[in-house]
Design an enzyme around this catalytic site. Structure first.
Site, PDB file in Angstrom:
ATOM      1  NE  ARG A  26       6.498 -11.091   2.445  1.00  0.00           N
ATOM      2  CZ  ARG A  26       7.342 -10.653   1.528  1.00  0.00           C
ATOM      3  NH1 ARG A  26       6.869 -10.120   0.436  1.00  0.00           N
ATOM      4  NH2 ARG A  26       8.636 -10.729   1.699  1.00  0.00           N
ATOM      5  N   PRO A  37       0.834  -1.211   0.000  1.00  0.00           N
ATOM      6  CG  PRO A  37      -0.491  -1.408   1.910  1.00  0.00           C
ATOM      7  CD  PRO A  37       0.702  -1.982   1.230  1.00  0.00           C
ATOM      8  CD  GLU A  38       3.267   2.967  -4.226  1.00  0.00           C
ATOM      9  OE1 GLU A  38       3.407   4.149  -4.572  1.00  0.00           O
ATOM     10  OE2 GLU A  38       3.567   2.015  -4.954  1.00  0.00           O
TER      11      GLU A  38
END
Ligand SMILES: [Zn+2]
Length: 280
Positions: A110, A2-3
């Site tokens: 992750r 996500p940016e």
């Protein structure tokens, strides 16, 4: 990953559902999420607090809680927030029960995502200042600011844009898109980008991020919004992931190179490679 636009998409969906709510139950199931605090300490710090506002700086979600306490949440690679999911995701790391009966889950396959606390306005300001440069939507952001910041830098301009301490919120996708729009090669040394190029690049960064927000973000990895829906900005990519396709502007084949250690899409006709002075 996500940016800024993906985090902003989450924030816009979540803010009306969280603001004014009290965090009634908090369970941290993964000690890595809140290190160095222990899960029990983080649960105690959050439990019973009211959400005053949900903001964003760079890629951080900023939960401002009663008692001037702030939770800084970073989703990193694979973090997802889900509101009342029908089935709890496998990689649930944090569970929050709200006083209106709704439930917010944080899942992260992750486990790189983090939750950190800052106390008071000053604590929050110090936390963000140590980690983030100017927000592209800040009125002070622009060609003059970037040109001054990059002076003397030999880092490739793409690496410069990805450095969160220089520009907050830009990641791989939006850097490629902005560089293409501004016709600047990703490997050009940041200090060698001309004022005219910054004049093209600064608005290109803002426009690309705005287009990303308008499309509810891009879903090329795991990004889903709060209700599990995918963003659609990937359908509007002009250059990113278009390797081998003809350039949308000039028709030359789009190439894949490595810049700032990341797979990078570039049209070397529209974005001429910087001339390299070789040592002999
Ligand atoms: Zn081209």
């Amino acid at each position: 990953m996500p940016e800024l636009p993906e985090v902003e998409t989450i924030r816009r969906q979540l803010a009306p559902r969280l603001t004014g709510r009290t965090l009634e139950r908090v369970r941290v199931l993964d000690e890595r999420w809140c290190m160095p605090l222990r899960p029990a300490e983080m649960e105690r710090a959050l439990r019973g607090r009211r959400v005053e506002s949900l903001g964003r700086r760079g890629k951080y979600l900023v939960w401002s809680l009663s008692g001037d306490r702030h939770l800084l949440q970073h989703l990193r690679m694979t973090g997802n927030l889900l509101y009342d999911p029908a089935v709890p995701p496998v990689h649930t790391r944090v569970e929050i029960g709200l006083d209106d009966g709704h439930r917010l889950l944080y899942a992260d396959a992750r486990r790189f995502g983090t939750g950190q606390l800052a106390e008071g306005r000053d604590g929050l300001a110090a936390f963000l200042e140590a980690r983030l440069g100017l927000e592209p939507f800040d009125p002070g952001f622009g060609a003059a600011h970037l040109h001054a910041l990059a002076r003397g830098s030999r880092a490739p301009v793409k690496a410069f844009l990805l450095d969160q301490k220089r520009v907050a919120g830009v990641g791989n996708i939006y850097a490629d898109e902005a560089l293409f729009r501004a016709r600047v090669h990703p490997l050009r040394p940041a200090g060698g980008v001309t004022r005219a190029q910054w004049e093209a690049l600064a608005p290109a960064i803002v426009e690309t991020l705005e287009a990303g927000i308008a499309a509810n973000g891009a879903s090329i990895d795991d990004f889903r919004d709060l209700d599990g829906a995918y963003g659609s900005f990937q359908e509007e990519f002009l250059i990113h992931l278009h390797e081998g396709d003809p350039c949308s502007r000039c028709g030359a084949p789009v190439r894949k190179i490595v810049a700032a250690g990341r797979g990078t899409s570039v049209c070397e006709r529209c974005q001429p490679r910087p001339r390299v002075r070789r040592r002999t």
